[in-house]
Design a protein around this motif. Structure first.
Motif, short mmCIF file in Angstrom:
data_model
loop_
_atom_site.label_atom_id
_atom_site.label_comp_id
_atom_site.label_asym_id
_atom_site.label_seq_id
_atom_site.Cartn_x
_atom_site.Cartn_y
_atom_site.Cartn_z
N MET A 1 11.50 17.31 -1.85
CA MET A 1 10.75 17.66 -3.05
C MET A 1 10.52 16.38 -3.86
N THR A 2 9.30 16.17 -4.30
CA THR A 2 9.00 14.97 -5.09
C THR A 2 9.03 15.32 -6.56
N SER A 3 9.50 14.38 -7.34
CA SER A 3 9.53 14.59 -8.79
C SER A 3 8.24 14.07 -9.41
N ALA A 4 8.05 14.38 -10.68
CA ALA A 4 6.86 13.91 -11.39
C ALA A 4 6.79 12.39 -11.39
N SER A 5 7.96 11.73 -11.53
CA SER A 5 7.93 10.27 -11.55
C SER A 5 7.57 9.70 -10.17
N ASP A 6 7.98 10.38 -9.10
CA ASP A 6 7.58 9.94 -7.76
C ASP A 6 6.08 10.04 -7.58
N GLU A 7 5.48 11.13 -8.09
CA GLU A 7 4.03 11.30 -7.99
C GLU A 7 3.32 10.22 -8.79
N ALA A 8 3.81 9.94 -10.01
CA ALA A 8 3.19 8.90 -10.83
C ALA A 8 3.34 7.54 -10.16
N ALA A 9 4.51 7.32 -9.56
CA ALA A 9 4.74 6.05 -8.88
C ALA A 9 3.73 5.86 -7.74
N GLY A 10 3.35 6.96 -7.09
CA GLY A 10 2.37 6.88 -6.02
C GLY A 10 0.96 6.69 -6.53
N ALA A 11 0.65 7.25 -7.68
CA ALA A 11 -0.70 7.19 -8.23
C ALA A 11 -0.95 5.91 -9.02
N LEU A 12 0.10 5.33 -9.58
CA LEU A 12 -0.03 4.13 -10.40
C LEU A 12 0.78 3.00 -9.77
N PRO A 13 0.37 1.77 -10.00
CA PRO A 13 1.07 0.64 -9.38
C PRO A 13 2.45 0.41 -9.99
N SER A 14 3.23 -0.35 -9.26
CA SER A 14 4.54 -0.78 -9.71
C SER A 14 4.66 -2.26 -9.43
N GLY A 15 5.15 -3.01 -10.41
CA GLY A 15 5.31 -4.44 -10.22
C GLY A 15 4.60 -5.24 -11.30
N ARG A 16 4.39 -6.47 -11.01
CA ARG A 16 3.76 -7.38 -11.99
C ARG A 16 2.25 -7.24 -11.97
N PHE A 17 1.65 -7.52 -13.13
CA PHE A 17 0.19 -7.59 -13.21
C PHE A 17 -0.15 -8.80 -14.08
N GLY A 18 -1.37 -9.28 -13.94
CA GLY A 18 -1.79 -10.45 -14.70
C GLY A 18 -3.26 -10.43 -15.03
N GLY A 19 -3.58 -10.78 -16.24
CA GLY A 19 -4.96 -10.90 -16.68
C GLY A 19 -5.46 -9.70 -17.45
N ARG A 20 -6.43 -9.97 -18.32
CA ARG A 20 -6.99 -8.95 -19.19
C ARG A 20 -7.66 -7.81 -18.42
N ILE A 21 -8.38 -8.15 -17.36
CA ILE A 21 -9.08 -7.11 -16.59
C ILE A 21 -8.07 -6.17 -15.93
N ALA A 22 -7.01 -6.74 -15.35
CA ALA A 22 -5.97 -5.91 -14.72
C ALA A 22 -5.27 -5.04 -15.77
N PHE A 23 -4.97 -5.62 -16.91
CA PHE A 23 -4.32 -4.86 -17.99
C PHE A 23 -5.19 -3.69 -18.44
N GLN A 24 -6.46 -3.96 -18.71
CA GLN A 24 -7.35 -2.91 -19.18
C GLN A 24 -7.51 -1.81 -18.14
N GLN A 25 -7.55 -2.18 -16.87
CA GLN A 25 -7.67 -1.18 -15.82
C GLN A 25 -6.39 -0.33 -15.74
N LEU A 26 -5.25 -0.95 -15.96
CA LEU A 26 -3.99 -0.18 -15.98
C LEU A 26 -4.00 0.85 -17.12
N VAL A 27 -4.51 0.46 -18.28
CA VAL A 27 -4.60 1.41 -19.40
C VAL A 27 -5.49 2.59 -19.00
N ARG A 28 -6.67 2.29 -18.45
CA ARG A 28 -7.59 3.35 -18.01
C ARG A 28 -6.93 4.26 -16.98
#
Length: 169
Positions: A1-28
């Motif tokens: 059984m997967t938890s809500a955080s496992d689903e979010a972890a699959g749908a959203l990235p994990s780790g480092r990001f860099g730059g304004r474009i990457a940041f803004q895309q993460l917010v979206r």
């Protein structure tokens, strides 16, 4: 059984990001995921939300889809001047959904010390260097807990701000 955080972890990235474009895309992407998955609570924190894509149509649509009974969003900033000037769609959404939004300000905070972050019970994103838009994100429980504790400390120092309307007397 997967938890809500496992689903979010699959749908959203994990780790480092860099730059304004990457940041803004993460917010979206985070707000779109919140709408899809029905995150019950979100905290958005930044000194002024200057370079956040809050005024974009896609972000407003995600927030609209996310808005529902039992949901809460907390906003924390030094000031909301930039939000009011730059993010008209967000301000309109904020006026309509005032009953699920708590807006707080910490005007004496150093803009570089106040976290620039999104917190949710399932995923977090934090800019460690807001000027260069470099940071880290993920669904790890420890990361979520540490950010939540930091945000709680700042919220304890804050006061109500950014009223939904400015009615004159």
């Amino acid at each position: 059984m997967t938890s809500a955080s496992d689903e979010a972890a699959g749908a959203l990235p994990s780790g480092r990001f860099g730059g304004r474009i990457a940041f803004q895309q993460l917010v979206r992407d985070a707000l779109a995921c919140a709408a899809r998955e029905g995150w019950p609570e979100i905290i958005l924190c930044d000194a002024g939300f200057h370079d956040w894509p809050l005024g974009e149509r896609a972000v407003a649509e995600s927030l609209q889809q996310w808005s529902a009974t039992g949901r809460r969003i907390t906003l924390l900033a030094r000031r909301y001047d930039d939000v009011i000037r730059r993010h008209a769609r967000f301000v309109t959404w904020r006026q309509r959904w005032t009953h699920i939004i708590e807006a707080r300000a910490c005007p004496s905070a150093d803009p570089l010390e106040l976290p620039s972050a999104i917190w949710s019970p399932v995923w977090v994103m934090q800019r460690l260097d807001p000027e260069r838009c470099n940071g880290i994100c993920g669904a790890e429980p420890e990361r979520r807990l540490l950010l939540r504790e930091s945000l709680q400390e700042w919220l304890a120092k804050s006061s109500a701000s950014f009223p939904a309307s400015t009615l004159g007397l």
